[in-house]
Scaffold this active site. Structure first.
Site, PDB file in Angstrom:
ATOM      1  N   LYS A  39       1.990  -3.674   7.370  1.00 59.54           N
ATOM      2  CA  LYS A  39       2.261  -3.850   5.941  1.00 59.54           C
ATOM      3  C   LYS A  39       3.743  -3.537   5.661  1.00 59.54           C
ATOM      4  CE  LYS A  39      -0.263  -4.574   2.910  1.00 59.54           C
ATOM      5  NZ  LYS A  39      -0.719  -5.844   2.274  1.00 59.54           N
ATOM      6  N   THR A  69       0.834  -1.203   0.000  1.00 57.36           N
ATOM      7  CA  THR A  69       0.000   0.000   0.000  1.00 57.36           C
ATOM      8  C   THR A  69       0.871   1.256   0.000  1.00 57.36           C
ATOM      9  OG1 THR A  69      -1.483   1.263   1.417  1.00 57.36           O
ATOM     10  CG2 THR A  69      -0.100  -0.323   2.527  1.00 57.36           C
ATOM     11  N   ASP A  70       0.278   2.384  -0.395  1.00 56.95           N
ATOM     12  CA  ASP A  70       1.007   3.656  -0.303  1.00 56.95           C
ATOM     13  C   ASP A  70       1.142   4.110   1.151  1.00 56.95           C
ATOM     14  OD1 ASP A  70      -1.656   4.378   0.173  1.00 56.95           O
ATOM     15  OD2 ASP A  70      -1.741   5.929  -1.359  1.00 56.95           O
ATOM     16  N   GLU A  71       0.330   3.502   2.053  1.00 52.65           N
ATOM     17  CA  GLU A  71       0.319   3.985   3.442  1.00 52.65           C
ATOM     18  C   GLU A  71       1.635   3.728   4.164  1.00 52.65           C
ATOM     19  OE1 GLU A  71      -3.095   3.382   5.871  1.00 52.65           O
ATOM     20  OE2 GLU A  71      -4.477   3.659   4.212  1.00 52.65           O
ATOM     21  N   TYR A 131      -1.907  -0.726  11.121  1.00 55.69           N
ATOM     22  CA  TYR A 131      -2.085  -1.371   9.810  1.00 55.69           C
ATOM     23  C   TYR A 131      -0.867  -1.122   8.918  1.00 55.69           C
ATOM     24  CZ  TYR A 131      -3.369  -1.606   4.859  1.00 55.69           C
ATOM     25  OH  TYR A 131      -3.359  -1.858   3.504  1.00 55.69           O
TER      26      TYR A 131
END
Ligand code: NAD
Ligand code: DAU
Length: 350
Positions: A159, A131-133, A155
């Site tokens: 990741k 993810t970009d997060e 989260y």
């Protein structure tokens, strides 16, 4: 070719399984999913009898399940999506995210390494869908593949942990890992714990539309079909050891997006007593650690692999809202049981 897709009963996974099953009739797609609250075989009803689609219920955290599927189906390549994916849930129960996202990814990497050891001459790929997060929040400019990791939620930290392990398995053992970092997805079959379906369904029922903080946070939106096409291109043509950002340069402030959803509903439901739906907007307590802005620079995948998104956001969003209106049975079924418990825990304290 036997392709293992993990998390194939979830939102992006079910869209990807459908895409791959239809595009590659000569490949066998093994859809491996534990059917947590987020996994739903109803998402795959239209392709459940396709001869090249096999569903296997299993947990990526259980070594025996993972080894069993590699051996049972002679897995050649993996597209790994199975995860705990919702930021608000990670704030309530971080351990579940560490277990699934970090340890589960580790179990899969280990099985792939073990199983492919004897067939190094074949082209294997382990596509790690991230993810970009993991890059955190960015005030100006956009995240490139070289941006430093700075995760801010349990989260995104989990990741990030998975990505680091995937990278280490490539560097240390030569496992052909490719990692992608995609921005926020929208489209059919997304659970209404996420912003777009939650707002559309709440508005339809005349419930409050809980916008966190002042609604100034910015997300970069991509239609799930465009994400699936990007994953396919990376899977076919990406370079092992490389990472690719995926995004459509489509940034929206949450409050503007919610107003847009309301305007679409006003149009699609002209006789609704809830009109104007925007009157239902309510600003509520902010998400702790809430990232202010995501913005993805996807020039590498566009330049090197020739991918580009096809959806225009206005059309994709309208089509998506219409999908939720047209599928009330699906929405009602996924919003029972565990969903209601979570909804109360997350929103009653705001
Ligand atoms: P989702 O929550 O809708 O689906 C996750 C799926 O994984 C479910 O089917 C669930 O049953 C399965 N799963 C969970 N734990 C499992 C386990 N232990 N063993 C086997 N299966 C398990 O998630 P999503 O939104 O479709 O996201 C899929 C992937 O894409 C995730 O890795 C997420 O981090 C990543 N991603 C999502 C977005 C987005 O906007 N949704 C954007 C970028 C990246
Ligand atoms: O950026 C990619 C990520 O996008 C994925 O990795 C995650 O799996 C996915 O869940 C998504 O994370 P976000 O936290 O950005 O998505 P969410 O839909 O939960 O929230 C989008 C924005 O809307 C965010 O700024 C929080 C806000 N929000 C969300 C909900 C559920 C609200 O204001 N109110 C809400 O009720």
């Amino acid at each position: 070719m036997n392709i293992l897709i993990t998390g194939g009963a979830g939102f992006i996974g079910s869209n990807l399984v459908r895409y791959m099953v239809k595009k590659y009739p000569a490949c066998r797609i093994i859809n491996f999913d534990n059917l947590t609250y987020a996994g739903n075989l109803e998402n795959l009803k239209d392709i459940e009898n396709e001869p090249n689609h096999v569903f296997v219920r299993g947990d990526i955290c259980v070594k025996g399940h993972v080894q069993g599927v590699f051996e049972g189906y002679s897995i050649d390549s993996v597209i790994h999506l199975a995860a705990e994916s919702h930021v608000d849930r990670s704030i309530l129960v971080p351990e579940e995210f560490l277990k699934t996202n970090v340890l589960g990814t580790h179990a899969l990497l280990g099985a792939a390494l073990e199983y492919w050891r004897t067939s190094r001459d074949k082209r294997h790929v382990f596509l790690n869908v991230s993810t970009d997060e993991v890059y955190g929040s960015i005030a100006d400019g956009s995240f490139s593949e070289d941006s430093p990791y700075a995760p801010n939620s349990p989260y995104s930290a989990s990741k990030a942990g998975a990505d680091h392990l995937a990278r280490a398995f490539n560097k240390t053992y030569g496992l052909p890992v490719i990692t992608t970092h995609c921005s926020n997805n929208y489209g059919p079959y997304q659970l209404p714990e996420k912003l777009i379906p939650l707002m559309a369904l709440n508005a339809l029922e005349g419930k409050e539309l809980p916008v966190y903080g002042e609604g100034e946070n910015v997300r970069d939106w991509l239609h799930v079909d465009d994400h699936c096409k990007a994953l396919d291109i990376v899977f076919q043509k990406g370079r092992p050891g490389e990472t690719y950002n995926i995004g459509a340069n489509c940034e929206w402030k949450n409050i503007d997006l919610v107003k847009k959803i309301c305007a679409i509903l006003d149009l699609l439901r002209p006789d609704s007593p809830r009109r104007p739906h925007a009157n239902l907007i309510k600003f509520v307590k902010d998400r702790p650690g809430h990232d202010l802005r995501y913005s993805i620079d996807s020039s590498r995948i566009r330049r090197e692999l020739g991918w580009e998104p096809l959806y225009l956001f206005e059309e994709g969003l309208k089509e998506t809202v219409r999908w939720y209106l047209d599928n009330p049975g699906w929405s009602a079924r996924v919003r029972s049981g565990d969903y209601m418990d979570y909804y109360e825990k997350n929103y009653l304290r705001r």
